[in-house]
Design a protein around this motif. Structure first.
Motif, PDB file in Angstrom:
ATOM      1  N   ASP A   1     -16.597  12.237   4.709  1.00  0.00           N
ATOM      2  CA  ASP A   1     -15.140  12.156   4.867  1.00  0.00           C
ATOM      3  C   ASP A   1     -14.692  10.712   5.081  1.00  0.00           C
ATOM      4  O   ASP A   1     -13.674  10.283   4.532  1.00  0.00           O
ATOM      5  CB  ASP A   1     -14.667  13.017   6.042  1.00  0.00           C
ATOM      6  CG  ASP A   1     -14.581  14.498   5.715  1.00  0.00           C
ATOM      7  OD1 ASP A   1     -14.705  14.867   4.531  1.00  0.00           O
ATOM      8  OD2 ASP A   1     -14.376  15.289   6.659  1.00  0.00           O
ATOM      9  N   ILE A   2     -15.443   9.971   5.866  1.00  0.00           N
ATOM     10  CA  ILE A   2     -15.102   8.561   6.078  1.00  0.00           C
ATOM     11  C   ILE A   2     -15.208   7.799   4.764  1.00  0.00           C
ATOM     12  O   ILE A   2     -14.309   7.034   4.396  1.00  0.00           O
ATOM     13  CB  ILE A   2     -16.004   7.919   7.155  1.00  0.00           C
ATOM     14  CG1 ILE A   2     -15.705   8.541   8.519  1.00  0.00           C
ATOM     15  CG2 ILE A   2     -15.821   6.393   7.189  1.00  0.00           C
ATOM     16  CD1 ILE A   2     -16.677   8.151   9.611  1.00  0.00           C
ATOM     17  N   SER A   3     -16.285   8.020   4.025  1.00  0.00           N
ATOM     18  CA  SER A   3     -16.476   7.353   2.737  1.00  0.00           C
ATOM     19  C   SER A   3     -15.323   7.674   1.782  1.00  0.00           C
ATOM     20  O   SER A   3     -14.820   6.794   1.086  1.00  0.00           O
ATOM     21  CB  SER A   3     -17.816   7.757   2.132  1.00  0.00           C
ATOM     22  OG  SER A   3     -18.042   7.054   0.941  1.00  0.00           O
TER      23      SER A   3
ATOM     24  N   SER B   1     -13.971  18.792   9.733  1.00  0.00           N
ATOM     25  CA  SER B   1     -13.540  17.896   8.659  1.00  0.00           C
ATOM     26  C   SER B   1     -12.433  16.959   9.129  1.00  0.00           C
ATOM     27  O   SER B   1     -11.528  17.373   9.857  1.00  0.00           O
ATOM     28  CB  SER B   1     -13.020  18.715   7.470  1.00  0.00           C
ATOM     29  OG  SER B   1     -12.445  17.869   6.495  1.00  0.00           O
ATOM     30  N   LEU B   2     -12.486  15.708   8.679  1.00  0.00           N
ATOM     31  CA  LEU B   2     -11.397  14.776   8.938  1.00  0.00           C
ATOM     32  C   LEU B   2     -10.193  15.104   8.071  1.00  0.00           C
ATOM     33  O   LEU B   2      -9.088  14.686   8.365  1.00  0.00           O
ATOM     34  CB  LEU B   2     -11.842  13.341   8.653  1.00  0.00           C
ATOM     35  CG  LEU B   2     -12.891  12.749   9.568  1.00  0.00           C
ATOM     36  CD1 LEU B   2     -13.269  11.346   9.109  1.00  0.00           C
ATOM     37  CD2 LEU B   2     -12.400  12.709  10.999  1.00  0.00           C
TER      38      LEU B   2
ATOM     39  N   ASP C   1      -8.570   5.128  12.711  1.00  0.00           N
ATOM     40  CA  ASP C   1      -9.168   5.207  14.043  1.00  0.00           C
ATOM     41  C   ASP C   1      -9.530   6.670  14.279  1.00  0.00           C
ATOM     42  O   ASP C   1      -8.650   7.513  14.471  1.00  0.00           O
ATOM     43  CB  ASP C   1      -8.184   4.703  15.104  1.00  0.00           C
ATOM     44  CG  ASP C   1      -8.783   4.606  16.498  1.00  0.00           C
ATOM     45  OD1 ASP C   1      -9.993   4.867  16.661  1.00  0.00           O
ATOM     46  OD2 ASP C   1      -8.040   4.249  17.429  1.00  0.00           O
ATOM     47  N   ILE C   2     -10.818   6.959  14.246  1.00  0.00           N
ATOM     48  CA  ILE C   2     -11.293   8.338  14.351  1.00  0.00           C
ATOM     49  C   ILE C   2     -11.643   8.652  15.798  1.00  0.00           C
ATOM     50  O   ILE C   2     -12.428   7.944  16.418  1.00  0.00           O
ATOM     51  CB  ILE C   2     -12.512   8.561  13.441  1.00  0.00           C
ATOM     52  CG1 ILE C   2     -12.156   8.216  11.993  1.00  0.00           C
ATOM     53  CG2 ILE C   2     -13.002  10.004  13.549  1.00  0.00           C
ATOM     54  CD1 ILE C   2     -13.333   8.109  11.070  1.00  0.00           C
ATOM     55  N   GLY C   3     -11.067   9.723  16.301  1.00  0.00           N
ATOM     56  CA  GLY C   3     -11.285  10.091  17.698  1.00  0.00           C
ATOM     57  C   GLY C   3     -10.656   9.091  18.637  1.00  0.00           C
ATOM     58  O   GLY C   3     -11.303   8.615  19.573  1.00  0.00           O
TER      59      GLY C   3
ATOM     60  N   VAL D   1      -2.563  -5.086  12.841  1.00  0.00           N
ATOM     61  CA  VAL D   1      -2.165  -4.876  11.446  1.00  0.00           C
ATOM     62  C   VAL D   1      -0.726  -5.307  11.207  1.00  0.00           C
ATOM     63  O   VAL D   1      -0.314  -5.507  10.057  1.00  0.00           O
ATOM     64  CB  VAL D   1      -2.383  -3.418  10.971  1.00  0.00           C
ATOM     65  CG1 VAL D   1      -3.842  -3.028  11.069  1.00  0.00           C
ATOM     66  CG2 VAL D   1      -1.481  -2.436  11.702  1.00  0.00           C
ATOM     67  N   GLY D   2       0.053  -5.450  12.271  1.00  0.00           N
ATOM     68  CA  GLY D   2       1.426  -5.926  12.154  1.00  0.00           C
ATOM     69  C   GLY D   2       2.362  -4.909  11.523  1.00  0.00           C
ATOM     70  O   GLY D   2       1.967  -3.792  11.171  1.00  0.00           O
ATOM     71  N   PRO D   3       3.626  -5.310  11.346  1.00  0.00           N
ATOM     72  CA  PRO D   3       4.632  -4.383  10.817  1.00  0.00           C
ATOM     73  C   PRO D   3       4.334  -3.891   9.399  1.00  0.00           C
ATOM     74  O   PRO D   3       4.768  -2.807   9.010  1.00  0.00           O
ATOM     75  CB  PRO D   3       5.915  -5.209  10.829  1.00  0.00           C
ATOM     76  CG  PRO D   3       5.664  -6.354  11.735  1.00  0.00           C
ATOM     77  CD  PRO D   3       4.182  -6.591  11.736  1.00  0.00           C
ATOM     78  N   GLY D   4       3.598  -4.665   8.618  1.00  0.00           N
ATOM     79  CA  GLY D   4       3.276  -4.261   7.244  1.00  0.00           C
ATOM     80  C   GLY D   4       2.034  -3.404   7.128  1.00  0.00           C
ATOM     81  O   GLY D   4       1.702  -2.931   6.041  1.00  0.00           O
ATOM     82  N   GLY D   5       1.337  -3.181   8.227  1.00  0.00           N
ATOM     83  CA  GLY D   5       0.123  -2.366   8.202  1.00  0.00           C
ATOM     84  C   GLY D   5       0.369  -1.015   8.832  1.00  0.00           C
ATOM     85  O   GLY D   5       1.479  -0.691   9.267  1.00  0.00           O
ATOM     86  N   ARG D   6      -0.689  -0.223   8.858  1.00  0.00           N
ATOM     87  CA  ARG D   6      -0.586   1.088   9.506  1.00  0.00           C
ATOM     88  C   ARG D   6      -1.953   1.513  10.016  1.00  0.00           C
ATOM     89  O   ARG D   6      -2.991   1.075   9.517  1.00  0.00           O
ATOM     90  CB  ARG D   6       0.016   2.136   8.590  1.00  0.00           C
ATOM     91  CG  ARG D   6      -0.761   2.368   7.331  1.00  0.00           C
ATOM     92  CD  ARG D   6      -0.009   3.255   6.388  1.00  0.00           C
ATOM     93  NE  ARG D   6      -0.735   3.246   5.130  1.00  0.00           N
ATOM     94  CZ  ARG D   6      -0.626   4.133   4.199  1.00  0.00           C
ATOM     95  NH1 ARG D   6       0.186   5.130   4.354  1.00  0.00           N
ATOM     96  NH2 ARG D   6      -1.318   4.050   3.096  1.00  0.00           N
ATOM     97  N   VAL D   7      -1.895   2.390  11.005  1.00  0.00           N
ATOM     98  CA  VAL D   7      -3.109   2.920  11.609  1.00  0.00           C
ATOM     99  C   VAL D   7      -3.022   4.434  11.567  1.00  0.00           C
ATOM    100  O   VAL D   7      -2.065   5.022  12.078  1.00  0.00           O
ATOM    101  CB  VAL D   7      -3.272   2.452  13.083  1.00  0.00           C
ATOM    102  CG1 VAL D   7      -4.521   3.071  13.700  1.00  0.00           C
ATOM    103  CG2 VAL D   7      -3.326   0.931  13.161  1.00  0.00           C
ATOM    104  N   PHE D   8      -4.003   5.049  10.935  1.00  0.00           N
ATOM    105  CA  PHE D   8      -4.138   6.506  10.969  1.00  0.00           C
ATOM    106  C   PHE D   8      -5.027   6.843  12.158  1.00  0.00           C
ATOM    107  O   PHE D   8      -6.168   6.387  12.227  1.00  0.00           O
ATOM    108  CB  PHE D   8      -4.777   7.043   9.686  1.00  0.00           C
ATOM    109  CG  PHE D   8      -3.855   7.044   8.512  1.00  0.00           C
ATOM    110  CD1 PHE D   8      -2.914   8.053   8.354  1.00  0.00           C
ATOM    111  CD2 PHE D   8      -3.921   6.043   7.559  1.00  0.00           C
ATOM    112  CE1 PHE D   8      -2.057   8.062   7.261  1.00  0.00           C
ATOM    113  CE2 PHE D   8      -3.069   6.036   6.466  1.00  0.00           C
ATOM    114  CZ  PHE D   8      -2.131   7.051   6.317  1.00  0.00           C
ATOM    115  N   ALA D   9      -4.497   7.603  13.089  1.00  0.00           N
ATOM    116  CA  ALA D   9      -5.251   8.030  14.270  1.00  0.00           C
ATOM    117  C   ALA D   9      -5.523   9.524  14.116  1.00  0.00           C
ATOM    118  O   ALA D   9      -4.598  10.331  14.110  1.00  0.00           O
ATOM    119  CB  ALA D   9      -4.444   7.754  15.531  1.00  0.00           C
ATOM    120  N   VAL D  10      -6.808   9.873  13.968  1.00  0.00           N
ATOM    121  CA  VAL D  10      -7.199  11.251  13.661  1.00  0.00           C
ATOM    122  C   VAL D  10      -8.082  11.793  14.776  1.00  0.00           C
ATOM    123  O   VAL D  10      -9.101  11.197  15.117  1.00  0.00           O
ATOM    124  CB  VAL D  10      -7.951  11.302  12.307  1.00  0.00           C
ATOM    125  CG1 VAL D  10      -8.347  12.715  11.963  1.00  0.00           C
ATOM    126  CG2 VAL D  10      -7.092  10.702  11.204  1.00  0.00           C
TER     127      VAL D  10
END
Length: 189
Positions: free
Chosen positions: A129-131, A98-99, A41-43, A57-66
């Motif tokens: 960077d996204i790619s 840069s991300l 999740d960018i911005g 995403v549930g307990p087995g997933g993750r979210v990177f918040a940048v």
């Protein structure tokens, strides 16, 4: 990436529950996000989309918040703690230009870029960077507010994404936004 960054105080308005009437995170993301995924999740600001993504995403997933703003991420962490989702959300402050994918490079199944591209100073570098962050075949949803971005500017955004190796899968319908679903070529590393 910080060209015209949204001011911190506006973050409080962006997490207002009434915003769901116009942009329901679950409805927007449901076709693309599944349990166990790694999402970028960018911005994210204070987490209007981040918290629902963490639920999805549930307990087995993750979210990177940048985000470029530490204060936004601090508010997001606080909200995630109250919602008991902090263990699924990893926050990172990125550089203005840069991300800095680092730990999430090549691991992301889905990236959300909602009302952020118009704040960057170099769209092509941003999409590179996204790619780099995406797994081969992964998708990226880009949405830009019609009030800030003209259709011509959005087409330029899609062109920059294409130059970075992200291919247009199709246009998306999101209230008051120009939106498109992009994907990374499955053969590209």
């Amino acid at each position: 990436m910080a060209h015209r960054v949204c001011p911190y105080w506006l973050g409080f308005l962006l997490v207002n529950p009434f915003r769901r009437l116009m942009h329901d995170p679950e409805k927007i993301m449901c076709p693309f996000v599944e349990k166990g995924m790694t999402v970028l999740d960018i911005g994210p600001g204070m987490g209007f989309f981040t918290l629902p993504l963490a639920e999805m995403v549930g307990p087995g997933g993750r979210v990177f918040a940048v985000d470029v703003q530490e204060k936004m991420l601090q508010s997001l962490k606080s909200r995630a703690g109250k919602a008991r989702l902090a263990d699924r959300i990893i926050t990172r402050v990125c550089k203005p230009d840069s991300l800095d994918p680092g730990e999430f490079e090549g691991t992301v199944d889905f990236a959300l870029v909602f009302a952020v591209v118009h704040e960057t100073s170099d769209e092509r570098a941003f999409f590179l960077d996204i790619s780099r962050s995406l797994k081969p075949g992964a998708r990226c949803l880009v949405a830009e507010p019609k009030g800030h971005v003209s259709i011509r500017e959005f087409e330029q955004t899609l062109s920059a994404a294409g130059q970075a190796g992200l291919h247009l899968e199709g246009r998306q319908k999101i209230n008051r936004c120009h939106a498109a679903l992009l994907s990374k070529n499955p053969q590209t590393k």
